[in-house]
Scaffold this motif. Structure first.
Motif, PDB file in Angstrom:
ATOM      1  N   ALA A  62      43.046  45.317  27.649  1.00 58.63           N
ATOM      2  CA  ALA A  62      42.752  45.439  29.078  1.00 58.63           C
ATOM      3  C   ALA A  62      43.544  44.392  29.882  1.00 58.63           C
ATOM      4  N   VAL A  63      43.778  44.703  31.142  1.00 60.97           N
ATOM      5  CA  VAL A  63      44.474  43.776  32.043  1.00 60.97           C
ATOM      6  C   VAL A  63      43.589  43.537  33.258  1.00 60.97           C
ATOM      7  N   VAL A  64      43.282  42.265  33.510  1.00 60.32           N
ATOM      8  CA  VAL A  64      42.529  41.881  34.707  1.00 60.32           C
ATOM      9  C   VAL A  64      43.530  41.389  35.731  1.00 60.32           C
ATOM     10  N   GLY A  65      43.662  42.135  36.838  1.00 60.08           N
ATOM     11  CA  GLY A  65      44.675  41.793  37.823  1.00 60.08           C
ATOM     12  C   GLY A  65      44.067  41.442  39.155  1.00 60.08           C
ATOM     13  N   LYS A  66      44.892  41.319  40.145  1.00 58.09           N
ATOM     14  CA  LYS A  66      44.423  40.990  41.485  1.00 58.09           C
ATOM     15  C   LYS A  66      43.463  42.079  41.956  1.00 58.09           C
ATOM     16  N   GLY A  67      42.359  41.649  42.554  1.00 61.05           N
ATOM     17  CA  GLY A  67      41.359  42.612  43.009  1.00 61.05           C
ATOM     18  C   GLY A  67      40.328  42.915  41.948  1.00 61.05           C
ATOM     19  N   ASP A  68      40.487  42.404  40.705  1.00 65.17           N
ATOM     20  CA  ASP A  68      39.523  42.657  39.641  1.00 65.17           C
ATOM     21  C   ASP A  68      38.586  41.485  39.438  1.00 65.17           C
ATOM     22  N   ASP A  76      49.066  31.584  33.809  1.00 67.51           N
ATOM     23  CA  ASP A  76      49.054  30.356  34.612  1.00 67.51           C
ATOM     24  C   ASP A  76      48.104  30.481  35.795  1.00 67.51           C
ATOM     25  N   ARG A  77      47.334  29.417  36.011  1.00 71.15           N
ATOM     26  CA  ARG A  77      46.431  29.263  37.157  1.00 71.15           C
ATOM     27  C   ARG A  77      45.311  30.311  37.200  1.00 71.15           C
ATOM     28  N   ALA A  78      45.144  31.066  36.139  1.00 71.80           N
ATOM     29  CA  ALA A  78      43.997  31.988  36.064  1.00 71.80           C
ATOM     30  C   ALA A  78      42.752  31.218  35.631  1.00 71.80           C
ATOM     31  N   ARG A  79      41.586  31.814  35.877  1.00 74.97           N
ATOM     32  CA  ARG A  79      40.326  31.142  35.565  1.00 74.97           C
ATOM     33  C   ARG A  79      39.390  32.141  34.879  1.00 74.97           C
ATOM     34  N   GLU A 102      48.167  36.068  36.325  1.00 75.36           N
ATOM     35  CA  GLU A 102      48.363  34.785  36.981  1.00 75.36           C
ATOM     36  C   GLU A 102      47.527  34.673  38.256  1.00 75.36           C
ATOM     37  N   GLY A 103      46.794  33.579  38.349  1.00 75.71           N
ATOM     38  CA  GLY A 103      46.029  33.279  39.542  1.00 75.71           C
ATOM     39  C   GLY A 103      44.718  34.015  39.683  1.00 75.71           C
ATOM     40  N   CYS A 104      44.389  34.892  38.765  1.00 76.98           N
ATOM     41  CA  CYS A 104      43.161  35.685  38.879  1.00 76.98           C
ATOM     42  C   CYS A 104      41.967  34.951  38.282  1.00 76.98           C
ATOM     43  N   ALA A 105      40.779  35.329  38.731  1.00 77.86           N
ATOM     44  CA  ALA A 105      39.534  34.775  38.189  1.00 77.86           C
ATOM     45  C   ALA A 105      38.735  35.895  37.546  1.00 77.86           C
TER      46      ALA A 105
END
Length: 380
Positions: A373-379, A338-341, A355-358
């Motif tokens: 792979a996981v793209v998380g906050k700060g990535d 949700d809300r990722a781009r 969630e919320g990451c770009a």
């Protein structure tokens, strides 16, 4: 076993290092493409549609997924008794074992398979090209010319010719010269890496090449020049359809995007020359109430609750609420929460953008993450 007219040998062992993260854990021919397909589907479908029912698939690099995917060959109608698909990995002998040293060595190590099948002609293919070709037409030209070897070629723009193996041929199509990546080409006929050999010529050439300590054991660098020097009858077969090597991130991205639109340059939906796949049947995709999907391929099993624009969503991909996926490719099972781009990017199989990451940008080269792979906050 009765003599067959033609057996195909499909080279599918390449690492595909130029595809980066996409081939970290699987061979290039097994990489997902166009939603529900894998790259090897195109060559196998061509064989089936061309009534070539005996195919040896030569595997090497990280072959597990590819072996599992090929199964019995039934998905491509290549499972008949006395033919069908045979998986041919490197193997050990009484003198040891080693990886295939080159394209020619890969076939040489499987001469026993060819001798068992006893074909008149051998069709040699690459497992990482995207195209539809009726190989029967090429074989017919080979027979008409009484050729020892026929090489499928395409005309390329002159400025691109130095990137290819270039063949020079006379008005009858007989080859007089082959040059690998010439600085100053005298022809724009580029080799597609598709060959039809008369079997006896091929076997003799491979055995002699195997004894040459200075050889790279490669068709382009060694076998073709040697046959030319011996005065063998070599001809070109000019192909005029769509063909693409999807061995780089740029070409992989571009070719996926070319599948979109009302009249794509390459037709995945042909009923007369269908592209077949071993992707298990999945439920239909679900497009949620607030979702917007525009100019995109959305495969079976996908769940879409956000905005998807000009993108390819492979089987079982998920796009969460208020998420945006644009100019991107999601491989099977990839999740955009949700809300990722996700913009101008490729997500590997079962990769996840939290969630919320770009991830990705229109202003940069295509961004890629590999399988799981996981793209998380700060990535970002």
């Amino acid at each position: 076993m009765s003599k067959k007219e033609c057996v195909a040998m499909l080279l599918a062992g390449g690492q595909g290092s130029r595809l980066g993260a996409l081939t970290k854990s699987i061979a290039k021919p097994a990489v997902s493409f166009g939603g529900k397909y894998r790259i090897i589907d195109f060559a196998l479908s061509n064989c089936a549609n061309s009534e070539i029912n005996t195919v040896g698939v030569l595997t090497q690099y990280r072959p597990y997924v590819l072996h599992s995917y090929l199964g019995t060959g039934a998905a491509w109608d290549l499972d008949e008794a006395g033919g069908g698909i045979s998986v041919l990995p490197p193997y050990a002998t009484e003198s040891g074992g080693a990886w295939y040293a080159g394209t020619a060595d890969a076939i040489y190590q499987n001469i026993g398979y060819l001798e068992t099948q006893d074909p008149e002609y051998v069709l040699i293919l690459s497992g990482d090209h995207l195209y539809s070709m009726d190989y029967r037409k090429m074989i017919a030209e080979h027979k008409k010319n009484n050729a020892d070897l026929t090489v499928s070629v395409m005309q390329v723009p002159w400025e691109e010719a130095p990137r290819f193996g270039i063949l020079t041929a006379d008005e009858n199509g007989q080859i007089s010269k082959f040059t690998e990546k010439p600085a100053e080409p005298d022809s724009n006929l580029a080799s597609m890496g598709i060959y039809v050999f008369s079997c006896d010529v091929l076997v003799k050439a491979l055995k002699e090449d195997a004894e040459d300590p200075d050889s790279e054991h490669d068709f382009g660098n060694n076998i073709i020049p040697k046959l030319l020097a011996e005065g063998k009858r070599l001809f070109v077969y000019e192909f005029e359809g769509f063909w693409k090597d999807v061995g780089t991130i740029a070409s992989y991205m571009e070719t996926n995007m070319q599948l979109l639109g009302a009249e794509p340059e390459f037709n995945l939906y042909s009923k007369t020359f269908p592209i077949m796949s071993n992707e298990p049947t999945r439920p239909p995709q679900f497009i949620g109430k607030g979702a917007v999907v525009d100019d995109s391929i959305v495969s079976n099993g996908c769940l879409v609750f956000g905005d998807v624009k000009h993108s390819v969503l492979s089987t079982d991909a998920i796009v969460g609420e208020h998420a945006v996926v644009e100019d991107s490719i999601l491989l099977p099972g990839a999740v955009v929460e949700d809300r990722a781009r996700v913009v101008n990017a490729i997500l590997g199989e079962h990769a996840r953008v939290l969630e919320g990451c770009a991830f990705g940008s229109k202003d940069e080269d295509t961004s890629v993450v590999g399988d799981n792979a996981v793209v998380g906050k700060g990535d970002e």
